[in-house]
Design an enzyme around this catalytic site. Structure first.
Site, PDB file in Angstrom:
ATOM      1  N   ASP A  56      -7.689  34.665 -34.836  1.00  0.00           N
ATOM      2  CA  ASP A  56      -8.926  35.185 -34.265  1.00  0.00           C
ATOM      3  C   ASP A  56     -10.161  34.945 -35.125  1.00  0.00           C
ATOM      4  O   ASP A  56     -11.248  34.785 -34.623  1.00  0.00           O
ATOM      5  CB  ASP A  56      -8.784  36.674 -33.928  1.00  0.00           C
ATOM      6  CG  ASP A  56      -8.157  37.470 -35.067  1.00  0.00           C
ATOM      7  OD1 ASP A  56      -8.143  36.943 -36.193  1.00  0.00           O
ATOM      8  OD2 ASP A  56      -7.687  38.596 -34.841  1.00  0.00           O
ATOM      9  N   VAL A  69       0.841  -1.197   0.000  1.00  0.00           N
ATOM     10  CA  VAL A  69       0.000   0.000   0.000  1.00  0.00           C
ATOM     11  C   VAL A  69       0.879   1.251   0.000  1.00  0.00           C
ATOM     12  O   VAL A  69       0.629   2.221  -0.711  1.00  0.00           O
ATOM     13  CB  VAL A  69      -0.951   0.007   1.221  1.00  0.00           C
ATOM     14  CG1 VAL A  69      -1.603   1.366   1.393  1.00  0.00           C
ATOM     15  CG2 VAL A  69      -1.996  -1.066   1.050  1.00  0.00           C
ATOM     16  N   ALA A  70       1.958   1.206   0.803  1.00  0.00           N
ATOM     17  CA  ALA A  70       2.823   2.372   0.895  1.00  0.00           C
ATOM     18  C   ALA A  70       3.611   2.576  -0.391  1.00  0.00           C
ATOM     19  O   ALA A  70       3.801   3.701  -0.851  1.00  0.00           O
ATOM     20  CB  ALA A  70       3.781   2.215   2.070  1.00  0.00           C
ATOM     21  N   GLU A 106      -0.331   5.355  -5.383  1.00  0.00           N
ATOM     22  CA  GLU A 106      -1.720   5.480  -5.855  1.00  0.00           C
ATOM     23  C   GLU A 106      -2.132   6.949  -5.955  1.00  0.00           C
ATOM     24  O   GLU A 106      -3.026   7.297  -6.710  1.00  0.00           O
ATOM     25  CB  GLU A 106      -2.661   4.667  -4.960  1.00  0.00           C
ATOM     26  CG  GLU A 106      -2.965   5.243  -3.571  1.00  0.00           C
ATOM     27  CD  GLU A 106      -1.783   5.161  -2.597  1.00  0.00           C
ATOM     28  OE1 GLU A 106      -0.843   4.399  -2.868  1.00  0.00           O
ATOM     29  OE2 GLU A 106      -1.797   5.881  -1.594  1.00  0.00           O
ATOM     30  N   ASP A 152      -9.207  31.246 -39.481  1.00  0.00           N
ATOM     31  CA  ASP A 152      -7.999  30.840 -38.768  1.00  0.00           C
ATOM     32  C   ASP A 152      -8.174  29.480 -38.090  1.00  0.00           C
ATOM     33  O   ASP A 152      -7.203  28.830 -37.708  1.00  0.00           O
ATOM     34  CB  ASP A 152      -7.645  31.870 -37.675  1.00  0.00           C
ATOM     35  CG  ASP A 152      -7.164  33.179 -38.253  1.00  0.00           C
ATOM     36  OD1 ASP A 152      -6.702  33.159 -39.402  1.00  0.00           O
ATOM     37  OD2 ASP A 152      -7.254  34.204 -37.571  1.00  0.00           O
ATOM     38  N   ASP A 183       0.103  36.517 -34.811  1.00  0.00           N
ATOM     39  CA  ASP A 183      -0.477  37.618 -35.573  1.00  0.00           C
ATOM     40  C   ASP A 183       0.218  38.894 -35.156  1.00  0.00           C
ATOM     41  O   ASP A 183       0.745  38.976 -34.049  1.00  0.00           O
ATOM     42  CB  ASP A 183      -1.949  37.789 -35.192  1.00  0.00           C
ATOM     43  CG  ASP A 183      -2.828  36.785 -35.885  1.00  0.00           C
ATOM     44  OD1 ASP A 183      -2.331  36.126 -36.795  1.00  0.00           O
ATOM     45  OD2 ASP A 183      -4.003  36.678 -35.489  1.00  0.00           O
ATOM     46  N   ASN A 229       9.620   5.496  -2.245  1.00  0.00           N
ATOM     47  CA  ASN A 229       9.074   4.134  -2.268  1.00  0.00           C
ATOM     48  C   ASN A 229      10.170   3.096  -2.450  1.00  0.00           C
ATOM     49  O   ASN A 229      10.143   2.039  -1.814  1.00  0.00           O
ATOM     50  CB  ASN A 229       8.041   3.996  -3.386  1.00  0.00           C
ATOM     51  CG  ASN A 229       6.822   4.849  -3.090  1.00  0.00           C
ATOM     52  OD1 ASN A 229       6.707   5.411  -2.010  1.00  0.00           O
ATOM     53  ND2 ASN A 229       5.937   4.960  -4.058  1.00  0.00           N
ATOM     54  N   ILE A 252       2.976   1.549  -3.505  1.00  0.00           N
ATOM     55  CA  ILE A 252       2.271   1.835  -4.760  1.00  0.00           C
ATOM     56  C   ILE A 252       1.854   3.307  -4.751  1.00  0.00           C
ATOM     57  O   ILE A 252       1.117   3.736  -3.869  1.00  0.00           O
ATOM     58  CB  ILE A 252       1.039   0.914  -4.914  1.00  0.00           C
ATOM     59  CG1 ILE A 252       1.520  -0.524  -5.095  1.00  0.00           C
ATOM     60  CG2 ILE A 252       0.190   1.352  -6.086  1.00  0.00           C
ATOM     61  CD1 ILE A 252       0.426  -1.544  -4.989  1.00  0.00           C
ATOM     62  N   ASN A 264       4.209   6.464   4.923  1.00  0.00           N
ATOM     63  CA  ASN A 264       3.527   6.746   3.660  1.00  0.00           C
ATOM     64  C   ASN A 264       2.649   7.992   3.766  1.00  0.00           C
ATOM     65  O   ASN A 264       2.692   8.890   2.928  1.00  0.00           O
ATOM     66  CB  ASN A 264       2.681   5.513   3.290  1.00  0.00           C
ATOM     67  CG  ASN A 264       1.973   5.690   1.966  1.00  0.00           C
ATOM     68  OD1 ASN A 264       2.538   6.235   1.036  1.00  0.00           O
ATOM     69  ND2 ASN A 264       0.734   5.242   1.886  1.00  0.00           N
ATOM     70  N   THR A 310       4.941  11.276   4.515  1.00  0.00           N
ATOM     71  CA  THR A 310       5.856  11.782   3.488  1.00  0.00           C
ATOM     72  C   THR A 310       5.205  11.949   2.124  1.00  0.00           C
ATOM     73  O   THR A 310       5.578  12.829   1.366  1.00  0.00           O
ATOM     74  CB  THR A 310       7.081  10.853   3.334  1.00  0.00           C
ATOM     75  OG1 THR A 310       6.608   9.567   2.974  1.00  0.00           O
ATOM     76  CG2 THR A 310       7.891  10.776   4.599  1.00  0.00           C
ATOM     77  N   ASP A 311       4.220  11.117   1.810  1.00  0.00           N
ATOM     78  CA  ASP A 311       3.672  11.170   0.455  1.00  0.00           C
ATOM     79  C   ASP A 311       2.709  12.321   0.229  1.00  0.00           C
ATOM     80  O   ASP A 311       2.639  12.874  -0.862  1.00  0.00           O
ATOM     81  CB  ASP A 311       2.934   9.862   0.123  1.00  0.00           C
ATOM     82  CG  ASP A 311       3.895   8.808  -0.373  1.00  0.00           C
ATOM     83  OD1 ASP A 311       5.106   9.023  -0.182  1.00  0.00           O
ATOM     84  OD2 ASP A 311       3.446   7.796  -0.923  1.00  0.00           O
TER      85      ASP A 311
HETATM   86  P1  ATP Z   1      -2.859  40.404 -38.392  1.00  0.00           P
HETATM   87  O1  ATP Z   1      -1.587  41.138 -38.314  1.00  0.00           O
HETATM   88  O2  ATP Z   1      -3.421  40.121 -37.070  1.00  0.00           O
HETATM   89  O3  ATP Z   1      -2.908  39.296 -39.379  1.00  0.00           O
HETATM   90  P2  ATP Z   1      -4.060  42.349 -40.027  1.00  0.00           P
HETATM   91  O4  ATP Z   1      -5.029  43.326 -39.515  1.00  0.00           O
HETATM   92  O5  ATP Z   1      -2.775  42.861 -40.507  1.00  0.00           O
HETATM   93  O6  ATP Z   1      -3.966  41.357 -38.879  1.00  0.00           O
HETATM   94  P3  ATP Z   1      -6.137  41.619 -41.721  1.00  0.00           P
HETATM   95  O7  ATP Z   1      -7.106  42.000 -40.656  1.00  0.00           O
HETATM   96  O8  ATP Z   1      -6.343  40.384 -42.492  1.00  0.00           O
HETATM   97  O9  ATP Z   1      -4.702  41.503 -41.164  1.00  0.00           O
HETATM   98  O10 ATP Z   1      -6.039  42.846 -42.707  1.00  0.00           O
HETATM   99  C1  ATP Z   1      -5.326  42.766 -43.890  1.00  0.00           C
HETATM  100  C2  ATP Z   1      -5.342  44.098 -44.576  1.00  0.00           C
HETATM  101  O11 ATP Z   1      -6.669  44.453 -44.922  1.00  0.00           O
HETATM  102  C3  ATP Z   1      -4.822  45.234 -43.698  1.00  0.00           C
HETATM  103  O12 ATP Z   1      -3.457  45.423 -43.859  1.00  0.00           O
HETATM  104  C4  ATP Z   1      -5.599  46.425 -44.209  1.00  0.00           C
HETATM  105  O13 ATP Z   1      -4.925  47.046 -45.280  1.00  0.00           O
HETATM  106  C5  ATP Z   1      -6.891  45.848 -44.719  1.00  0.00           C
HETATM  107  N1  ATP Z   1      -7.969  45.993 -43.741  1.00  0.00           N
HETATM  108  C6  ATP Z   1      -7.958  45.679 -42.458  1.00  0.00           C
HETATM  109  N2  ATP Z   1      -9.109  45.933 -41.870  1.00  0.00           N
HETATM  110  C7  ATP Z   1      -9.922  46.440 -42.813  1.00  0.00           C
HETATM  111  C8  ATP Z   1     -11.278  46.887 -42.843  1.00  0.00           C
HETATM  112  N3  ATP Z   1     -12.041  46.874 -41.767  1.00  0.00           N
HETATM  113  N4  ATP Z   1     -11.761  47.328 -44.013  1.00  0.00           N
HETATM  114  C9  ATP Z   1     -11.006  47.319 -45.117  1.00  0.00           C
HETATM  115  N5  ATP Z   1      -9.746  46.931 -45.153  1.00  0.00           N
HETATM  116  C10 ATP Z   1      -9.191  46.483 -44.024  1.00  0.00           C
END
Ligand code: ATP
Length: 887
Positions: A629, A274-275, A279, A633, A321, A695, A277, A723, A726-727
């Site tokens: 995001d 028991v000691a 567990e 993605d 990103d 152990n 193992i 057991n 210490t355990d």
């Molecule tokens: P990440 O660096 O996180 O990938 P990001 O913002 O650079 O993000 P996207 O959001 O895909 O990448 O944007 C890509 C491009 O699209 C940007 O560089 C910008 O020129 C253009 N863009 C971003 N937001 C808008 C928007 N709301 N309307 C129109 N064009 C946009």
């Protein structure tokens, strides 16, 4: 039903939502918006499950028999210890279960709901029928809703219908009398996912009263919560049990052969088993994991899948990103360009106050028609809202659009006024693959215009003309080069740039799709905005580098902007390369694999490229963390070893696919989580080493004594006490240990490494062996002094065994040696060791306990010998560490 009928049927107001009082009442009436879960294990059942272990049952049976034979005190004491052990196990498991549950709660989705006339975010379980919700691409629908607003809204309903193609949603009443779920175009269902556009709806059903609720039983999700280490320990546990049983059997057989009574040896053997193992190991591992997870939450990282805690410690690449993760995502337009002229605009953050300048001289806006038009379009093609909160301005929506809204406001534009002049008749929402957004507006005279904003290089490709000196001019080669150089000029200052274009269309034009609309545009100009790097990121990138982890920037932004920021953050060095999305598209995964280790920045990529990048790194044998995001993605997040989603800007879909959610969207949090992940794993190694060495020591002292034909060095109840003492607590305290100073200076651990890797097995065997030997020595010395007084020698052996383990526990804090760090740095450990030693002293010196534990008081001089011997296993090997160090 039309809009009004829906409003009446649900007794709600579609323009201001429910009042919070009404929502509360309805929550009482309808209950939480949750799907019922399966049966939970009751506390009582969990308590009893602590005793279902085979060896514990054998021990209880043996104790029961010894009770029948008249050994009442022994029997009661053993049962008491087993119960205390069970209670400890119960609390450990309870804690593990609770923290896992808390984790689930934390990652529960939030929804946008309209209450008391304003939009707010609440946990989806608080939604009630009659609530008005809004949703956008990437959201999961929180309840069953009747759609009341749709902007190109498309929803994927495969969870309900099995159909993976998204369905378009509209607000129109249905014609069909008896529609199936797939035909209900004006309904959005709980758990389905918005893949495109945005919309709003009013809740008609929540919880089990939803389409999803009706099939909830089928959906009991089986998220894997067992980590690879736990699985390995499970297998190892089986081997350990068998080994412990064989050795114990050997002890019993040898003991009987040496003339000990079978009954005594049997009870000693079972107690030893028991000691010996471990567990408690799985529960302590879970507790260590979940306590680590709690610590991560304090640092803004939520682990959604427990196995990720371990994988985090193996990460060798972080693909991050840029916008919002490496940068602050607080955009301010600073430069504007149109028709060969550049202006600047000042102001702080999102405060809508500032002036426009040309070469440092303030300008009269009314003379700059093109500039005015560009600013106005920036406000029209825009969803962001500016909110003033306690004198601070914040943006609800996309910060890029926020910056454009503010720059227009600085020029005196007002959205309401603008929308009274231009009615928005259609919209093609932004998506990061197209990198553009378009609205079609109608002015008061009935003319229609397409207004597009987007990535400048993309928009330039869609334009055939440009506004130059307030006149439309066809784009020729020279002008294109001029625009490109303006784009590069802004981007090289690390500015994020957005271009604007427009065209007039006839009111009769049938609007088909974005490709048809977003072409033959007239370019007006550019707005460039700063997005400063997060101050803490540079240091985090450096720390990752020292920890053998490479940081890679992946961005949709322009290559020059990306490079400028990557340089500022120390991500891009002279040797590293930059790859663009267009190059990536033409490469196979195999081709990318060849170069991927040299690339530090991927620019102008689309979300689809991320998957390729993850695969290429993985094929090179790396463990990849990938952030994201948006909806697109999700595949890359899922494929990565550690999928990381943004807590603030992330969509539900990205979060669901992820293993880790960053509450603050911050890159530095990934680093903190990796550090914690490494620490948790190291702490688990620490207590595995401690428990197993203890152990091994316990078994060996008994085995050697039997081989040498000595009497039993420990009686069963002493073995069980060792057991318990210490355990339990010291092992738990090791799980709470702080990381060693160099935890982020080592290279990542290999995910294939076994439990006993990096010398752990050797340490267990050598320390365990020495603990056994010194205990036996202490026993022999005491026994020789006084052979007629066995209880004295047994007490000395008992004290030595415990003390040797309690000294060794400090050694376990370091991969190197007890001397490598302050042994008393972990106050929980110091506390638990003191408590454990007191528990030993209690059974030796407190007279009522002496007969129960078969102990006698021992003298101060004995303690000198005991301490000297007990220190040997730890300090002998610490000495060898010092020798190696001085060499
Ligand atoms: P990440 O660096 O996180 O990938 P990001 O913002 O650079 O993000 P996207 O959001 O895909 O990448 O944007 C890509 C491009 O699209 C940007 O560089 C910008 O020129 C253009 N863009 C971003 N937001 C808008 C928007 N709301 N309307 C129109 N064009 C946009």
């Amino acid at each position: 039903m039309n809009r009004q009928e829906v409003e009446e049927a649900l007794n709600t107001d579609l323009s201001s939502g429910l009042t919070s009082d009404n929502a509360k009442k309805r929550l009482n009436q309808y209950g939480y918006n949750e799907l019922e879960e399966g049966e939970k294990q009751s506390a009582l059942l969990l308590f009893f499950s602590q005793f279902k272990d085979f060896m514990v049952l054998v021990l209880l049976a043996a104790t029961f028999i010894s009770g029948l034979l008249g050994e009442y005190i022994d029997a009661i004491a053993i049962i008491a210890i087993v119960i205390v052990n069970g209670v400890l196990g119960f609390f450990q498991e309870r804690k593990a279960e609770k923290s896992l549950h808390a984790l689930k709660e934390l990652s529960a989705p939030q929804v946008h709901v309209l209450r008391d006339g304003s939009w707010m975010k609440v946990s989806s379980k608080e939604i009630v029928p009659g609530d008005v919700l809004k949703f956008t691409s990437g959201d999961r629908i929180g309840a069953d809703v009747r759609v009341i607003d749709s902007k190109s809204l498309e929803i994927e309903e495969s969870a309900l219908t099995g159909e993976s193609l998204p369905v378009q949603k509209s607000v129109n009443p249905l014609n069909n009398e008896n529609p199936g779920i797939g035909d209900m175009e004006n309904m959005a269902f709980m758990g389905t996912m918005v893949t495109r556009g945005s919309g709003a709806g009013v809740v008609i059903g929540t919880g089990m009263k939803t389409a999803m609720g009706q099939i909830a039983d089928l959906l009991q999700s089986a998220e894997t919560m067992i980590t690879p280490l736990q699985r390995r320990l499970e297998q190892l546990g089986k081997i350990l049990i068998v080994t412990a049983l064989i050795l114990t059997a050997l002890v019993v057989v040898m003991g009987v052969l040496q003339g000990n009574e079978l009954y005594t040896m049997f009870l000693a053997g079972v107690s030893l088993a028991v000691a010996a193992i471990p567990e408690g190991l799985p529960a302590i591992v879970t507790v260590a994991l979940s306590l680590g997870v709690q610590r991560m939450i304090k640092q803004n990282a939520i682990v959604r899948k427990l196995p990720a805690v371990e994988t985090l410690g193996c990460a060798s690449v972080i693909c991050s990103d840029k916008t919002g993760t490496l940068t602050q995502n607080e955009m301010t337009v600073t430069h504007l360009w149109s028709g060969g002229k550049t202006w600047t605009v000042d102001g702080v953050g999102y405060e809508p106050r500032g002036s426009f300048y040309k070469e440092e001289a303030a300008i009269e806006l009314s003379v700059e028609k093109a500039l005015q038009q560009m600013l106005m379009f920036g406000m029209l093609c825009n969803h962001a809202e500016l909110i003033e909160k306690k004198k601070e301005y914040v943006i609800d929506g996309d910060p890029t659009e926020g910056a454009l809204l503010v720059s227009a406001m600085k020029a005196g534009y007002n959205r309401e006024q603008l929308l009274s002049q231009f009615e928005i008749v259609h919209e093609f929402p932004f998506d990061s693959t197209r990198k553009m957004m378009t609205v079609i507006v109608k002015d008061q005279s009935g003319k229609r215009f397409v207004v597009t904003k987007g990535a400048p290089d993309v928009l330039l490709g869609k334009s055939t003309a440009i506004l130059w000196d307030e006149r439309k001019k066809w784009l020729d080669r020279e002008t294109i080069e001029g625009v490109q150089s303006a784009i590069n000029q802004l981007a090289s200052q690390a500015l994020r740039t957005i271009a604007f274009g427009y065209k007039e269309i006839s009111p009769q034009t049938v609007i088909l799709n974005e490709t048809e609309v977003e072409k033959e545009l007239t370019l007006i100009g550019l707005q460039g905005m700063i997005d400063p790097p997060r101050p803490e990121v540079r240091k985090a990138v450096k720390e990752c580098k020292e920890a053998g982890i490479k940081t890679v920037m992946i961005t949709g932004d322009h290559v020059i902007t990306a490079k400028a920021i990557a340089k500022q953050l120390g991500i891009l060095s002279h040797q590293s390369k930059v790859l663009e999305g267009s190059e990536l598209s033409n490469m196979s995964v195999e081709e990318l694999e060849e170069v991927v280790e040299d690339v530090s920045v991927f620019a102008r990529v689309s979300p689809e490229h991320k998957l390729k990048i993850v695969k290429a790194w993985q094929n090179r044998g790396h463990i990849v963390a990938m952030t994201g995001d948006g909806v697109n993605d999700a595949p890359a997040i899922k494929a990565a070893d550690i999928g990381v989603a943004m807590g603030i800007t992330g969509t539900d879909v990205a979060k669901e696919a992820s293993a880790l959610v960053l509450l603050d969207d911050n890159f530095a949090t990934i680093k903190a989580a990796i550090k914690e992940g490494r620490n948790i794993y190291e702490n688990i190694r620490k207590f595995i080493r401690y428990l197993l060495a203890s152990n091994v020591g316990e078994i060996l002292v008994m085995l050697f004594a039997m081989i040498l034909a000595l009497p039993l060095p420990l009686v069963p109840i002493q073995i069980l006490w060792v057991n318990l003492v210490t355990d339990g607590l010291p092992a738990m305290a090791l799980g709470l240990d702080q990381p060693e100073g160099d935890v982020m200076k080592r290279n990542p651990r290999s995910p294939r490494e076994g439990v006993f890797a990096r010398g752990l097995g050797w340490k267990v065997v050598t320390r365990g062996f020495l603990i056994g030997i010194v205990t036996l020595l202490a026993f022999m010395i005491a026994y020789q002094q006084n052979p007629s007084h066995l209880e004295y020698a047994q007490t000395v052996a008992f004290a030595t065994l415990v003390l040797a383990q309690l000294i060794h526990v400090f050694d376990c804090r370091s991969e190197k040696s007890i001397l490598a760090r302050n042994p008393f740095g972990n106050k929980y450990l110091v506390g638990s060791v003191i408590l454990s030693q007191l528990m030993v002293l209690a059974v030796i010196y407190y007279p009522p306990l002496q007969p129960i534990f078969h102990t006698v008081p021992i003298k101060a001089f004995d303690w000198l010998v005991i301490t000297g011997l007990a220190a040997i296993p730890t300090f002998l090997l610490a000495g060898s560490f010092l020798l190696r160090k001085t060499k």
